[in-house]
Design an enzyme around this catalytic site. Structure first.
Site, PDB file in Angstrom:
ATOM      1  N   ARG A   1      12.975  -2.353  -0.015  1.00  0.00           N
ATOM      2  CA  ARG A   1      12.790  -1.164   0.832  1.00  0.00           C
ATOM      3  C   ARG A   1      13.261  -1.398   2.256  1.00  0.00           C
ATOM      4  O   ARG A   1      13.643  -0.450   2.956  1.00  0.00           O
ATOM      5  CB  ARG A   1      11.323  -0.706   0.805  1.00  0.00           C
ATOM      6  CG  ARG A   1      10.923  -0.068  -0.512  1.00  0.00           C
ATOM      7  CD  ARG A   1       9.470   0.363  -0.499  1.00  0.00           C
ATOM      8  NE  ARG A   1       8.567  -0.767  -0.394  1.00  0.00           N
ATOM      9  CZ  ARG A   1       8.222  -1.558  -1.409  1.00  0.00           C
ATOM     10  NH1 ARG A   1       8.674  -1.311  -2.610  1.00  0.00           N
ATOM     11  NH2 ARG A   1       7.414  -2.578  -1.228  1.00  0.00           N
TER      12      ARG A   1
ATOM     13  N   GLU B   1      -0.195 -14.793  -2.930  1.00  0.00           N
ATOM     14  CA  GLU B   1      -1.576 -15.039  -3.364  1.00  0.00           C
ATOM     15  C   GLU B   1      -1.561 -15.817  -4.685  1.00  0.00           C
ATOM     16  O   GLU B   1      -2.311 -16.764  -4.868  1.00  0.00           O
ATOM     17  CB  GLU B   1      -2.302 -13.707  -3.525  1.00  0.00           C
ATOM     18  CG  GLU B   1      -3.796 -13.871  -3.577  1.00  0.00           C
ATOM     19  CD  GLU B   1      -4.516 -12.536  -3.625  1.00  0.00           C
ATOM     20  OE1 GLU B   1      -3.868 -11.489  -3.458  1.00  0.00           O
ATOM     21  OE2 GLU B   1      -5.742 -12.570  -3.830  1.00  0.00           O
TER      22      GLU B   1
HETATM   23  P1  AMP Z   1       3.807  -9.819   3.218  1.00  0.00           P
HETATM   24  O1  AMP Z   1       4.745 -10.956   2.939  1.00  0.00           O
HETATM   25  O2  AMP Z   1       2.434 -10.055   2.702  1.00  0.00           O
HETATM   26  O3  AMP Z   1       3.835  -9.439   4.692  1.00  0.00           O
HETATM   27  O4  AMP Z   1       4.334  -8.580   2.390  1.00  0.00           O
HETATM   28  C1  AMP Z   1       5.328  -7.749   2.916  1.00  0.00           C
HETATM   29  C2  AMP Z   1       6.321  -7.320   1.847  1.00  0.00           C
HETATM   30  O5  AMP Z   1       5.670  -6.908   0.654  1.00  0.00           O
HETATM   31  C3  AMP Z   1       7.136  -6.154   2.336  1.00  0.00           C
HETATM   32  O6  AMP Z   1       8.499  -6.380   1.979  1.00  0.00           O
HETATM   33  C4  AMP Z   1       6.544  -4.943   1.637  1.00  0.00           C
HETATM   34  O7  AMP Z   1       7.557  -4.112   1.120  1.00  0.00           O
HETATM   35  C5  AMP Z   1       5.694  -5.497   0.505  1.00  0.00           C
HETATM   36  N1  AMP Z   1       4.291  -5.058   0.559  1.00  0.00           N
HETATM   37  C6  AMP Z   1       3.198  -5.854   0.724  1.00  0.00           C
HETATM   38  N2  AMP Z   1       2.058  -5.170   0.709  1.00  0.00           N
HETATM   39  C7  AMP Z   1       2.424  -3.872   0.524  1.00  0.00           C
HETATM   40  C8  AMP Z   1       1.685  -2.631   0.442  1.00  0.00           C
HETATM   41  N3  AMP Z   1       0.328  -2.596   0.539  1.00  0.00           N
HETATM   42  N4  AMP Z   1       2.382  -1.490   0.286  1.00  0.00           N
HETATM   43  C9  AMP Z   1       3.725  -1.499   0.191  1.00  0.00           C
HETATM   44  N5  AMP Z   1       4.472  -2.622   0.272  1.00  0.00           N
HETATM   45  C10 AMP Z   1       3.840  -3.800   0.432  1.00  0.00           C
END
Ligand code: AMP
Length: 178
Positions: A66, A103
């Site tokens: 995205r 996780e």
């Molecule tokens: P993080 O590495 O935990 O910061 O996760 C960020 C990535 O995971 C981004 O590329 C988001 O597109 C996706 N992502 C994580 N959590 C969500 C969520 N609650 N809703 C939509 N996309 C998420």
């Protein structure tokens, strides 16, 4: 919505919350209603790039998948190149790779080894910052190419996950905070 330029609050209202997707306990932030509305999409790109006049960065890097949508539009807006940071195994040329913990398990991102010239100023764009692991790994890839990550810019920040604290002092901007 009025005919005035959409605000971050308008974007917040357009982002749809999908409980328990893709797994129980996750509140998925669905940005497709923003993309479907050209005024909201344009406002999102304007707000993501608000600190950067056209010509002030060499490239905009976007994170699979995205992040590509916003980063490609931002790159055109800033008259900058677009650099895809992809999931492992998708890029056809020589790559650098960076793994990070999820996780459960790990994830690996990759960038083409010749994507940037050393010293390039790069704006890193993604749709959403959650724990920050993805953004940190992507920034690390750009830094390994000797690029300067001038800012990490995300449409959505899940503040309760404290991802921005993981960014180790990289400039960070988010448009909508949940
Ligand atoms: P993080 O590495 O935990 O910061 O996760 C960020 C990535 O995971 C981004 O590329 C988001 O597109 C996706 N992502 C994580 N959590 C969500 C969520 N609650 N809703 C939509 N996309 C998420």
């Amino acid at each position: 919505m009025s005919l005035a330029t959409p605000t971050p609050e308008d974007l917040r209202h357009a982002i749809r919350n999908i409980p328990d997707f893709p797994q129980p306990g996750i509140q998925f932030k669905d940005i497709t209603p923003v993309l479907a509305n050209p005024r909201l999409f344009a406002a999102a790109v304007d707000l993501l790039t608000a600190n950067w006049p056209a010509g002030s960065v060499d490239a905009v890097a976007g994170i699979d998948a995205r992040g590509f949508i916003f980063a490609a539009a931002a790159a055109l807006r800033l008259n900058a190149g677009f650099i895809p940071i992809r999931k492992q195994g998708k890029l056809p040329f020589d790559t650098l790779e960076e793994s990070y913990a999820l996780e459960y398990g790990t994830n690996t991102l990759a960038v083409h080894a010749d994507a940037l010239t050393p010293g390039s100023k790069v704006l890193l764009v993604d749709d959403l910052l959650a724990t920050g692991g993805t953004a940190v790994a992507a920034a690390r890839l750009l830094q390994r190419l000797s690029a300067e990550v001038v800012e990490v810019s995300c449409l959505v920040e899940l503040a309760f996950l404290k991802g921005r604290e993981k960014l180790g002092g990289l400039p960070f901007r988010s448009v909508v905070v949940f």
